[in-house]
Design a protein around this motif. Structure first.
Motif, mmCIF file in Angstrom:
data_model
loop_
_atom_site.group_PDB
_atom_site.id
_atom_site.type_symbol
_atom_site.label_atom_id
_atom_site.label_comp_id
_atom_site.label_asym_id
_atom_site.label_seq_id
_atom_site.Cartn_x
_atom_site.Cartn_y
_atom_site.Cartn_z
ATOM 1 N N GLU A 76 -93.239 83.198 31.482
ATOM 2 C CA GLU A 76 -94.672 83.285 31.776
ATOM 3 C C GLU A 76 -95.292 82.786 30.322
ATOM 4 O OE1 GLU A 76 -96.345 86.981 33.086
ATOM 5 O OE2 GLU A 76 -93.860 87.544 33.621
ATOM 6 N N SER A 77 -94.697 82.589 29.431
ATOM 7 C CA SER A 77 -94.983 82.197 28.145
ATOM 8 C C SER A 77 -95.461 80.537 28.000
ATOM 9 C CB SER A 77 -93.941 82.523 27.082
ATOM 10 O OG SER A 77 -92.832 81.526 27.046
ATOM 11 N N GLU A 78 -96.438 80.431 27.146
ATOM 12 C CA GLU A 78 -96.783 79.151 26.749
ATOM 13 C C GLU A 78 -95.472 78.299 26.217
ATOM 14 O OE1 GLU A 78 -99.749 77.592 27.384
ATOM 15 O OE2 GLU A 78 -100.163 79.222 28.730
ATOM 16 N N LEU A 79 -94.654 78.811 25.548
ATOM 17 C CA LEU A 79 -93.398 78.484 25.109
ATOM 18 C C LEU A 79 -92.540 77.707 26.195
ATOM 19 C CD1 LEU A 79 -91.300 77.626 23.010
ATOM 20 C CD2 LEU A 79 -90.281 80.074 23.317
ATOM 21 N N ALA A 80 -92.571 78.319 27.281
ATOM 22 C CA ALA A 80 -92.021 77.726 28.638
ATOM 23 C C ALA A 80 -92.495 76.376 28.923
ATOM 24 C CB ALA A 80 -92.026 78.899 29.794
ATOM 25 N N LEU A 81 -93.679 76.432 29.140
ATOM 26 C CA LEU A 81 -94.591 74.958 29.270
ATOM 27 C C LEU A 81 -94.447 74.157 28.299
ATOM 28 C CD1 LEU A 81 -97.744 76.073 30.869
ATOM 29 C CD2 LEU A 81 -95.888 75.233 32.346
ATOM 30 N N CYS A 82 -94.456 74.625 26.806
ATOM 31 C CA CYS A 82 -94.173 73.431 25.938
ATOM 32 C C CYS A 82 -92.471 73.027 25.800
ATOM 33 C CB CYS A 82 -94.391 74.127 24.598
ATOM 34 S SG CYS A 82 -96.179 74.283 24.372
ATOM 35 N N THR A 83 -91.743 73.781 26.253
ATOM 36 C CA THR A 83 -90.311 73.511 26.342
ATOM 37 C C THR A 83 -90.116 72.381 27.540
ATOM 38 O OG1 THR A 83 -89.540 75.594 25.554
ATOM 39 C CG2 THR A 83 -88.066 74.365 26.832
ATOM 40 N N VAL A 84 -90.807 72.710 28.608
ATOM 41 C CA VAL A 84 -90.982 71.767 29.775
ATOM 42 C C VAL A 84 -91.220 70.508 29.195
ATOM 43 C CG1 VAL A 84 -91.939 71.068 31.824
ATOM 44 C CG2 VAL A 84 -91.174 73.573 31.613
ATOM 45 N N VAL A 85 -92.510 70.394 28.562
ATOM 46 C CA VAL A 85 -92.980 69.207 28.067
ATOM 47 C C VAL A 85 -91.874 68.585 27.064
ATOM 48 C CG1 VAL A 85 -94.788 67.911 26.760
ATOM 49 C CG2 VAL A 85 -95.439 69.745 28.386
ATOM 50 N N TYR A 86 -91.454 69.251 26.288
ATOM 51 C CA TYR A 86 -90.384 68.865 25.191
ATOM 52 C C TYR A 86 -89.251 68.047 25.804
ATOM 53 C CZ TYR A 86 -87.439 69.145 20.918
ATOM 54 O OH TYR A 86 -86.858 68.495 19.869
ATOM 55 N N LEU A 87 -88.692 68.953 27.079
ATOM 56 C CA LEU A 87 -87.403 68.100 27.941
ATOM 57 C C LEU A 87 -88.094 67.079 28.421
ATOM 58 C CD1 LEU A 87 -86.237 71.678 29.334
ATOM 59 C CD2 LEU A 87 -85.007 70.188 27.615
ATOM 60 N N ARG A 88 -89.144 66.869 29.106
ATOM 61 C CA ARG A 88 -89.492 65.906 29.616
ATOM 62 C C ARG A 88 -89.612 64.469 28.746
ATOM 63 N NH1 ARG A 88 -95.834 65.330 30.502
ATOM 64 N NH2 ARG A 88 -95.312 64.857 28.280
ATOM 65 N N ASP A 89 -90.124 64.869 27.558
ATOM 66 C CA ASP A 89 -90.205 63.563 26.727
ATOM 67 C C ASP A 89 -88.928 63.413 26.153
ATOM 68 O OD1 ASP A 89 -93.115 63.821 27.022
ATOM 69 O OD2 ASP A 89 -93.474 65.091 25.063
ATOM 70 N N LEU A 90 -88.005 64.071 26.152
ATOM 71 C CA LEU A 90 -86.717 63.560 25.751
ATOM 72 C C LEU A 90 -85.794 62.884 26.921
ATOM 73 C CD1 LEU A 90 -85.592 66.655 23.775
ATOM 74 C CD2 LEU A 90 -86.394 64.311 22.764
ATOM 75 N N GLY A 91 -86.327 62.674 28.098
ATOM 76 C CA GLY A 91 -85.844 62.054 29.181
ATOM 77 C C GLY A 91 -85.029 63.088 29.793
ATOM 78 N N ARG A 92 -85.100 64.469 29.724
ATOM 79 C CA ARG A 92 -84.279 65.467 30.483
ATOM 80 C C ARG A 92 -85.216 65.970 31.636
ATOM 81 N NH1 ARG A 92 -81.694 69.055 25.525
ATOM 82 N NH2 ARG A 92 -80.895 70.124 27.306
ATOM 83 N N LEU A 93 -85.398 64.996 32.637
ATOM 84 C CA LEU A 93 -86.329 65.169 33.658
ATOM 85 C C LEU A 93 -86.045 66.356 34.741
ATOM 86 C CD1 LEU A 93 -87.645 61.533 34.331
ATOM 87 C CD2 LEU A 93 -88.600 63.420 32.859
ATOM 88 N N VAL A 94 -84.501 66.370 34.914
ATOM 89 C CA VAL A 94 -83.884 67.327 36.030
ATOM 90 C C VAL A 94 -84.265 68.658 35.438
ATOM 91 C CG1 VAL A 94 -81.988 68.304 37.053
ATOM 92 C CG2 VAL A 94 -82.431 65.819 37.039
ATOM 93 N N GLU A 95 -83.966 68.809 34.274
ATOM 94 C CA GLU A 95 -84.051 70.059 33.476
ATOM 95 C C GLU A 95 -85.580 70.495 33.605
ATOM 96 O OE1 GLU A 95 -80.818 70.829 30.038
ATOM 97 O OE2 GLU A 95 -81.360 68.641 30.192
ATOM 98 N N ALA A 96 -86.306 69.657 33.074
ATOM 99 C CA ALA A 96 -87.948 69.811 32.759
ATOM 100 C C ALA A 96 -88.526 70.296 34.158
ATOM 101 C CB ALA A 96 -88.538 68.692 32.394
ATOM 102 N N ARG A 97 -87.932 69.637 35.293
ATOM 103 C CA ARG A 97 -88.721 70.090 36.459
ATOM 104 C C ARG A 97 -88.241 71.289 37.006
ATOM 105 N NH1 ARG A 97 -91.607 67.870 40.355
ATOM 106 N NH2 ARG A 97 -91.744 65.935 39.299
ATOM 107 N N GLU A 98 -86.780 71.605 36.782
ATOM 108 C CA GLU A 98 -86.320 72.920 37.498
ATOM 109 C C GLU A 98 -87.196 74.225 36.531
ATOM 110 O OE1 GLU A 98 -82.193 72.621 36.665
ATOM 111 O OE2 GLU A 98 -81.663 71.512 38.514
ATOM 112 N N LEU A 99 -87.313 73.838 35.393
ATOM 113 C CA LEU A 99 -87.584 75.012 34.616
ATOM 114 C C LEU A 99 -89.246 75.257 34.954
ATOM 115 C CD1 LEU A 99 -87.905 76.886 32.130
ATOM 116 C CD2 LEU A 99 -88.161 75.237 30.540
#
Length: 199
Positions: free
Chosen positions: A149-172
């Protein structure tokens, strides 16, 4: 520095690193590793030898990971929660050409080795990427051990997305939406999911 003498240290280091399954780097403080001077605050990213180790780890396809104290990790996660670009910005100034070695002759040998392998500018890209992937793994582990539920979770999603780790980003991101849906925040979660993957 035995057997073949000092001239053999560079290729020997490469062989040893490539034989390992994981290379660990202690980074502290995490956000000045690429900006400090050699010898300052254990600045691994300012040392030619350390950059060579990271390069060989990546070339071998082995795991590269970072380790921090609990306090330093908390400081990193807090920065990431405020800005998903925090880590990327911290490593943006990394420049292998400015790295140093205690013995200038070692730097000359290491620079030549890196130039031969991939080129100096590519080393910057490789090490920068390795650092960001490792830092993203720290963030992902923290989110999994903490709160979706944390903002950290969403920021981690964006970080993963920007690194091209799209599958992990979408799953999270989907996990975050499900968690928020259970707490009646589903509309906000869906809106954030759309924004993250449509930017």
């Amino acid at each position: 520095r035995q057997l073949g003498g000092k001239e053999e240290d560079v290729p020997r280091l490469g062989e040893m690193v490539m034989a390992c399954t994981t290379t660990w780097m202690l980074i502290e403080p995490w956000d000045t590793m690429a900006t400090g001077r050699f010898g300052g605050n254990g600045n691994c990213l300012g040392r030619s030898w350390c950059l060579l180790e990271v390069l060989y780890t990546v070339l071998a396809g082995n795991e590269f990971a970072v380790v921090m104290s609990e306090a330093e990790e908390a400081r990193f996660l807090e920065a990431l929660e405020e800005d998903s670009d925090a880590a990327k910005n911290a490593f943006a100034n990394l420049d292998v050409r400015k790295a140093e070695a205690f013995d200038p002759a070692d730097k000359t040998r290491i620079d030549a080795e890196m130039e031969e392998k991939v080129g100096a500018l590519e080393v910057n890209t490789v090490v920068n990427r390795a650092m960001n992937v490792a830092m993203a793994n720290v963030a992902l582990a923290a989110v999994r051990a903490g709160s979706l539920e944390s903002e950290l979770a969403l920021c981690t999603v964006v970080y993963l997305r920007d690194l091209g780790r799209l599958v992990e980003a979408r799953e999270l991101c989907e996990e975050v939406v499900e968690t928020r849906a259970a707490k009646c925040e589903v509309d906000r979660g869906r809106e954030e999911l759309q924004q993250i993957f449509c930017e």
